[in-house]
Design a protein around this motif. Structure first.
Motif, PDB file in Angstrom:
ATOM      1  N   GLN A  54      12.352  35.018  10.566  1.00 29.42           N
ATOM      2  CA  GLN A  54      12.755  36.324  11.063  1.00 29.42           C
ATOM      3  C   GLN A  54      11.770  37.368  10.521  1.00 29.42           C
ATOM      4  O   GLN A  54      10.944  37.889  11.239  1.00 29.42           O
ATOM      5  N   ARG A  65      17.527  36.484   6.196  1.00 33.50           N
ATOM      6  CA  ARG A  65      17.775  36.142   7.600  1.00 33.50           C
ATOM      7  C   ARG A  65      16.738  35.155   8.124  1.00 33.50           C
ATOM      8  O   ARG A  65      15.574  35.194   7.745  1.00 33.50           O
ATOM      9  N   ARG A  67      15.852  33.249  12.193  1.00 35.25           N
ATOM     10  CA  ARG A  67      16.104  33.558  13.606  1.00 35.25           C
ATOM     11  C   ARG A  67      17.543  33.221  13.998  1.00 35.25           C
ATOM     12  O   ARG A  67      18.125  33.871  14.867  1.00 35.25           O
ATOM     13  N   HIS A  70      19.907  35.941  12.452  1.00 38.63           N
ATOM     14  CA  HIS A  70      19.635  37.169  13.202  1.00 38.63           C
ATOM     15  C   HIS A  70      20.295  37.118  14.573  1.00 38.63           C
ATOM     16  O   HIS A  70      20.942  38.079  15.007  1.00 38.63           O
ATOM     17  N   ASP A 100      15.913  34.748  21.397  1.00 37.23           N
ATOM     18  CA  ASP A 100      14.785  34.361  20.544  1.00 37.23           C
ATOM     19  C   ASP A 100      14.462  32.865  20.616  1.00 37.23           C
ATOM     20  O   ASP A 100      13.702  32.361  19.781  1.00 37.23           O
ATOM     21  N   TYR A 201      17.947  44.167  13.917  1.00 36.32           N
ATOM     22  CA  TYR A 201      16.777  43.982  13.055  1.00 36.32           C
ATOM     23  C   TYR A 201      16.346  45.286  12.392  1.00 36.32           C
ATOM     24  O   TYR A 201      15.804  45.269  11.284  1.00 36.32           O
ATOM     25  N   ASP A 205      16.772  44.085   8.529  1.00 38.25           N
ATOM     26  CA  ASP A 205      15.474  43.915   7.887  1.00 38.25           C
ATOM     27  C   ASP A 205      15.340  44.840   6.682  1.00 38.25           C
ATOM     28  O   ASP A 205      14.622  44.524   5.729  1.00 38.25           O
TER      29      ASP A 205
END
Length: 387
Positions: A54, A65, A67, A70, A100, A201, A205
């Protein structure tokens, strides 16, 4: 919950690429969009997201995280917005979970390496690869390729960021086989999935960047809207530990963004009588208000400067890019290095041969890619576990 007139309707005739309109046969009491969601969740491609980058490449810590986590967080935010707007929650969730699936190992660093490797063969795009994955590569059924998802899901996945005027080779091939009306805006469910991705994100993030020590609270508070959130959280919980206050600030920021999207989208979609009218509107209907959009752009710019383009991140991305480039070079030179029946299935002609090699690499997890390089070249890549 009352369904809005502009929501996608799972009970309407549903078109899939194979088998014509949806048949009455169902495995359990599920709508067409619930079946889409379940096919995605049960796919191998979805499971592999647990070990795909991620933000941080192959992190040692369990709390960063990937993918997969997320995508789950995007789906949670998407469902909340969809429910408030009267949209189809299952289609929204399925789009969030699938968005994703086309990411190669190491995220955007891996994508850049594959794009360079395929420069003479049409390039590589993770959005188009997501469609290629669910329509051609992930094939658990005996009578057709792909997961045979609904047109609504595939259309939303192709266009969740808006109309596509110049599709690359992968999307163009799929659109030719099963036209996805690329020139129009997609359903509100797809538009909500896209903004849910941004909300997830943008904020999560921050959480990972703080945990890794790449971001500092004092730097975050140079953004006035985050400083306002921090002061409000401190006032509500004056004696709480700083770590809990940080997580509360992030939750508040997510809540503000979600509420803003709901209010702005409700106003923009007012008067729309069907999903067809949404597609014919000629503009984005689901998204932030102008004020929130400006804040979100400032936050993104900050995150690129302080986290995504952090010197350690750039160095790790270069090493990851080298891993993918070396894998491609090895398989292109000697396909026998590929496992299973991959060598036998590779086309002899170009560009199909190189594109299938990219399919194989794109499906790898970060750790599988590192182990593959170690097997081929005799040394394990160093410096990729960076937190």
């Amino acid at each position: 919950m009352t369904r809005a007139p502009f929501a996608a309707d799972p009970d309407a005739p549903v078109l899939r690429e194979f088998g014509g309109p949806q048949s009455a046969e169902r495995r359990g009491p599920r709508s067409a969009f619930q079946r889409d969601r379940d096919r995605i969740i049960h796919s191998m491609s979805f499971r592999r997201l647990k070990s795909k980058t991620q933000v941080f490449i192959a992190p040692d810590g369990d709390h960063y995280r990937t993918r997969l986590t997320h995508s789950l967080e995007v789906a949670q935010i998407g469902r909340v917005i969809a429910r408030a707007l009267g949209l189809d929650e299952d289609l929204t969730e399925a789009l969030c979970l699938a968005h994703d699936l086309g990411h190669p190992p190491f995220g955007h660093a891996g994508e850049a390496a594959l794009s360079d490797a395929l420069e003479r063969h049409g390039g590589f795009c993770h959005n188009a690869q997501a469609l290629r994955t669910v329509m051609r590569i992930e094939s658990p059924y005996p009578d057709h390729d792909g997961l045979n998802l609904t047109w609504d899901l595939l259309e939303g996945l192709a266009k969740h960021n808006g109309p596509v005027s110049a599709p690359g080779w992968a999307l163009a091939e799929l659109d030719a086989a099963f036209p996805l009306d690329l020139a129009t805006w997609p359903s509100l469910e797809a538009q909500v999935a896209a903004v849910a991705d941004d909300i997830a994100y943008d904020n999560h993030d921050i959480d990972d960047g703080l945990r890794a020590g790449f971001l500092q609270l004092d730097d975050l508070l140079t953004l006035d809207f985050l400083a306002d959130q921090w002061r409000a959280v401190e006032k509500r919980f004056p004696h709480a530990p700083r770590e809990r206050l940080l997580r509360e600030m992030i939750r508040d920021q997510i809540g503000m963004m979600v509420n803003d999207v709901i209010a702005n989208t409700s106003a923009a979609a007012k008067g729309m009588g069907s999903v067809a009218e949404v597609r014919a509107a000629g503009r984005q209907l689901a998204g932030f208000s102008p004020a929130m959009a400006a804040q979100e752009r400032r936050l993104k710019a900050f995150m690129y400067e302080r986290l995504y383009y952090h010197p350690e991140q750039i160095a790790a991305a270069e090493r990851a890019r080298d891993v993918v480039a070396r894998l491609y070079a090895a398989y292109a030179q000697d396909a026998r290095l590929m496992p299973g029946d991959w060598p036998a299935r590779l086309p002899a002609q170009e560009p199909q041969r190189s594109r299938m090699i990219a399919d194989f690499i794109a499906g790898m997890s970060d750790r599988f890619a590192m182990e593959a390089v170690a097997r081929i070249y005799g040394t394990r890549p160093e410096g990729l576990i960076n937190v």
